[in-house]
Design a protein around this motif. Sequence first.
Motif, mmCIF file in Angstrom:
data_model
loop_
_atom_site.group_PDB
_atom_site.id
_atom_site.type_symbol
_atom_site.label_atom_id
_atom_site.label_comp_id
_atom_site.label_asym_id
_atom_site.label_seq_id
_atom_site.Cartn_x
_atom_site.Cartn_y
_atom_site.Cartn_z
ATOM 1 N N SER A 205 0.853 -1.183 0.000
ATOM 2 C CA SER A 205 0.000 0.000 0.000
ATOM 3 C C SER A 205 0.894 1.241 0.000
ATOM 4 C CB SER A 205 -0.919 -0.009 1.228
ATOM 5 O OG SER A 205 -1.813 1.070 1.196
ATOM 6 N N PRO A 206 1.029 1.915 -1.153
ATOM 7 C CA PRO A 206 1.875 3.114 -1.226
ATOM 8 C C PRO A 206 1.058 4.393 -1.055
ATOM 9 C CG PRO A 206 1.303 2.383 -3.430
ATOM 10 C CD PRO A 206 0.571 1.467 -2.475
ATOM 11 N N GLY A 207 1.724 5.464 -0.672
ATOM 12 C CA GLY A 207 1.044 6.752 -0.607
ATOM 13 C C GLY A 207 1.656 7.704 0.400
ATOM 14 N N LYS A 208 1.086 8.910 0.446
ATOM 15 C CA LYS A 208 1.558 9.948 1.369
ATOM 16 C C LYS A 208 1.020 9.690 2.775
ATOM 17 C CE LYS A 208 2.010 13.794 -1.919
ATOM 18 N NZ LYS A 208 1.519 13.124 -3.120
ATOM 19 N N VAL A 209 1.835 10.032 3.759
ATOM 20 C CA VAL A 209 1.419 9.979 5.157
ATOM 21 C C VAL A 209 1.856 11.269 5.842
ATOM 22 C CG1 VAL A 209 1.529 7.468 5.243
ATOM 23 C CG2 VAL A 209 3.542 8.798 5.866
ATOM 24 N N HIS B 201 13.823 15.254 8.330
ATOM 25 C CA HIS B 201 12.432 15.011 8.723
ATOM 26 C C HIS B 201 11.495 15.942 7.966
ATOM 27 C CE1 HIS B 201 14.811 13.538 12.175
ATOM 28 N NE2 HIS B 201 13.844 12.657 12.332
ATOM 29 N N SER B 202 10.283 15.458 7.740
ATOM 30 C CA SER B 202 9.256 16.272 7.080
ATOM 31 C C SER B 202 7.900 15.887 7.650
ATOM 32 C CB SER B 202 9.275 16.042 5.563
ATOM 33 O OG SER B 202 8.189 16.712 4.943
ATOM 34 N N HIS B 203 6.999 16.860 7.754
ATOM 35 C CA HIS B 203 5.656 16.560 8.261
ATOM 36 C C HIS B 203 4.855 15.735 7.257
ATOM 37 C CE1 HIS B 203 5.018 20.037 5.648
ATOM 38 N NE2 HIS B 203 3.776 19.617 5.529
ATOM 39 N N GLN B 204 5.301 15.724 6.001
ATOM 40 C CA GLN B 204 4.663 14.901 4.962
ATOM 41 C C GLN B 204 5.745 14.080 4.267
ATOM 42 O OE1 GLN B 204 2.298 16.769 1.598
ATOM 43 N NE2 GLN B 204 3.957 15.817 0.443
ATOM 44 N N PHE B 205 5.491 12.798 4.095
ATOM 45 C CA PHE B 205 6.440 11.963 3.368
ATOM 46 C C PHE B 205 5.683 10.788 2.769
ATOM 47 C CE2 PHE B 205 6.377 10.846 7.830
ATOM 48 C CZ PHE B 205 6.310 9.459 7.859
ATOM 49 N N ASN B 206 6.373 9.966 2.028
ATOM 50 C CA ASN B 206 5.748 8.814 1.370
ATOM 51 C C ASN B 206 6.134 7.527 2.087
ATOM 52 O OD1 ASN B 206 4.498 9.852 -1.373
ATOM 53 N ND2 ASN B 206 6.426 10.939 -1.090
ATOM 54 N N GLN B 207 5.272 6.554 1.940
ATOM 55 C CA GLN B 207 5.509 5.268 2.597
ATOM 56 C C GLN B 207 4.960 4.146 1.717
ATOM 57 O OE1 GLN B 207 3.321 4.192 6.317
ATOM 58 N NE2 GLN B 207 5.336 4.162 7.262
ATOM 59 N N ARG C 89 13.365 8.232 1.900
ATOM 60 C CA ARG C 89 14.665 7.831 2.455
ATOM 61 C C ARG C 89 15.433 6.975 1.456
ATOM 62 N NH1 ARG C 89 17.886 7.511 6.652
ATOM 63 N NH2 ARG C 89 18.886 5.565 7.285
ATOM 64 N N PHE C 90 14.740 6.078 0.776
ATOM 65 C CA PHE C 90 15.405 5.266 -0.239
ATOM 66 C C PHE C 90 16.017 6.148 -1.324
ATOM 67 C CE2 PHE C 90 14.213 0.549 -0.155
ATOM 68 C CZ PHE C 90 14.174 0.529 1.231
ATOM 69 N N ALA C 91 15.288 7.170 -1.751
ATOM 70 C CA ALA C 91 15.799 8.078 -2.782
ATOM 71 C C ALA C 91 17.015 8.838 -2.276
ATOM 72 C CB ALA C 91 14.701 9.047 -3.210
ATOM 73 N N MET C 92 16.944 9.302 -1.022
ATOM 74 C CA MET C 92 18.071 10.044 -0.458
ATOM 75 C C MET C 92 19.317 9.176 -0.369
ATOM 76 S SD MET C 92 16.101 12.183 2.549
ATOM 77 C CE MET C 92 17.573 13.065 3.083
ATOM 78 N N LEU C 93 19.133 7.923 0.069
ATOM 79 C CA LEU C 93 20.278 7.024 0.193
ATOM 80 C C LEU C 93 20.830 6.614 -1.175
ATOM 81 C CD1 LEU C 93 18.984 4.729 3.085
ATOM 82 C CD2 LEU C 93 20.803 6.442 3.227
ATOM 83 N N ASN D 261 21.264 14.818 0.678
ATOM 84 C CA ASN D 261 21.494 14.997 2.111
ATOM 85 C C ASN D 261 20.464 15.881 2.805
ATOM 86 O OD1 ASN D 261 22.206 17.511 1.157
ATOM 87 N ND2 ASN D 261 24.413 17.214 1.446
ATOM 88 N N ASP D 262 19.447 16.350 2.066
ATOM 89 C CA ASP D 262 18.421 17.206 2.678
ATOM 90 C C ASP D 262 17.064 16.828 2.088
ATOM 91 O OD1 ASP D 262 16.735 19.212 3.649
ATOM 92 O OD2 ASP D 262 18.315 20.727 3.585
ATOM 93 N N ILE D 263 16.162 16.289 2.922
ATOM 94 C CA ILE D 263 14.862 15.830 2.436
ATOM 95 C C ILE D 263 14.037 16.979 1.862
ATOM 96 C CG2 ILE D 263 13.648 16.108 4.633
ATOM 97 C CD1 ILE D 263 12.174 13.483 4.028
ATOM 98 N N ARG D 264 14.306 18.196 2.304
ATOM 99 C CA ARG D 264 13.537 19.344 1.819
ATOM 100 C C ARG D 264 13.760 19.599 0.333
ATOM 101 N NH1 ARG D 264 15.488 23.027 6.806
ATOM 102 N NH2 ARG D 264 17.409 21.996 6.119
ATOM 103 N N GLU D 265 14.899 19.164 -0.175
ATOM 104 C CA GLU D 265 15.156 19.322 -1.607
ATOM 105 C C GLU D 265 14.121 18.561 -2.438
ATOM 106 O OE1 GLU D 265 17.212 21.224 -2.975
ATOM 107 O OE2 GLU D 265 19.013 21.507 -1.750
#
Length: 347
Positions: A195-199, A209-215, A319-323, A328-332
């Motif tokens: 089950s993919p989507g925003k949380v 960290h972000s108040h919105q991310f995908n899972q 996180r997978f994309a960042m790694l 190095n910055d999720i806000r990007e």
Amino acid sequence: MDLKQTLNELRQQGLEQIKAAANLEELNQIRIKYLGKKGPINQALRQMKTVTAEQRPQIGALANTVRDDLQTAITQTKDQLNQKQLAVQLAQETIDVTLPGRPRALGTAHVITQVMDDIEHLFISLGYQVIPGPEVEEDHYNFEMMNLPKDHPARDMQDTFYITNEILLRTQTSPMQARVMEQYDFSQGPLKMISPGKVYRRDTDDATHSHQFNQIEGLVIDQHITMADLKGTLELVARHVFGQERQIRLRPSYFPFTEPSVEVDVSCFACGGQGCRICKYTGWIEVLGAGMVHPNVLVNCGIDPQVYGGFAFGLGPDRFAMLKYGINDIRELYANDVRFLEQFQGE
């Protein structure tokens, strides 16, 4: 001057003015002038009472002929002016087909979308269903069905945005797992789904960290499912995303909806496990959480835990994309800067 002569002169004058018209607007004014209700032809016909009875048919026929001649001339001239106007327009809009074209920039899928699509395609190839769900969810499915009753301390880790006391922005995609398990007919075979989507979670936005991310959460329910099945699945995911040389390790952890629960690490793809700045010199990088589905969750969904069991896992595409790409910055990922996004053109 008799009416016959007047009508002939009107025809001659009208034809000359029509021929000299320079544009459609001028031609229309001539039409109104001669053929309108207040035009000279109608004015002349009002003098028919002064004509003898023998001459009236001749004068009437002449008036109709004059009117028809002027109308025919107006129609022909209008066609000519339209053709002339079209020729001028075509000359002004001529395109030189020998000039080089103007290339249009082609977009590409967002880097997070690329990662999510890649993972979804992997699980589809393994026979999993992809089942998204609503981002606005009930507290009952988001927490209680996942073995997080009211006032459970673990809720603090997922403090979220409430719309009402019972409606919230989901903190995880697992509510869809509960909804599917409630209705699933195991005579169809094992339940295998992601089950993919925003949380959403109330958090302070910073570099990690972000108040919105995908899972993407995965679930498998069947008879005789073991931790070995979970480890094999996660090892396949890690090697698919980060390279075939990768190894994984499982560390004991706690999640309310799984028991036992594990944190999953992957061997560092930057140093090969030797230790570097990216893995904080441990040789391992934490990538996701997982575990065997808690019996309480199965009972909540109407499934007998003495007969069925399974595993669940949750990974973050952000996180997978960042790694994977060294971000190095999720806000990007959410700044919508084309200069940043165009670096990831996909494969």
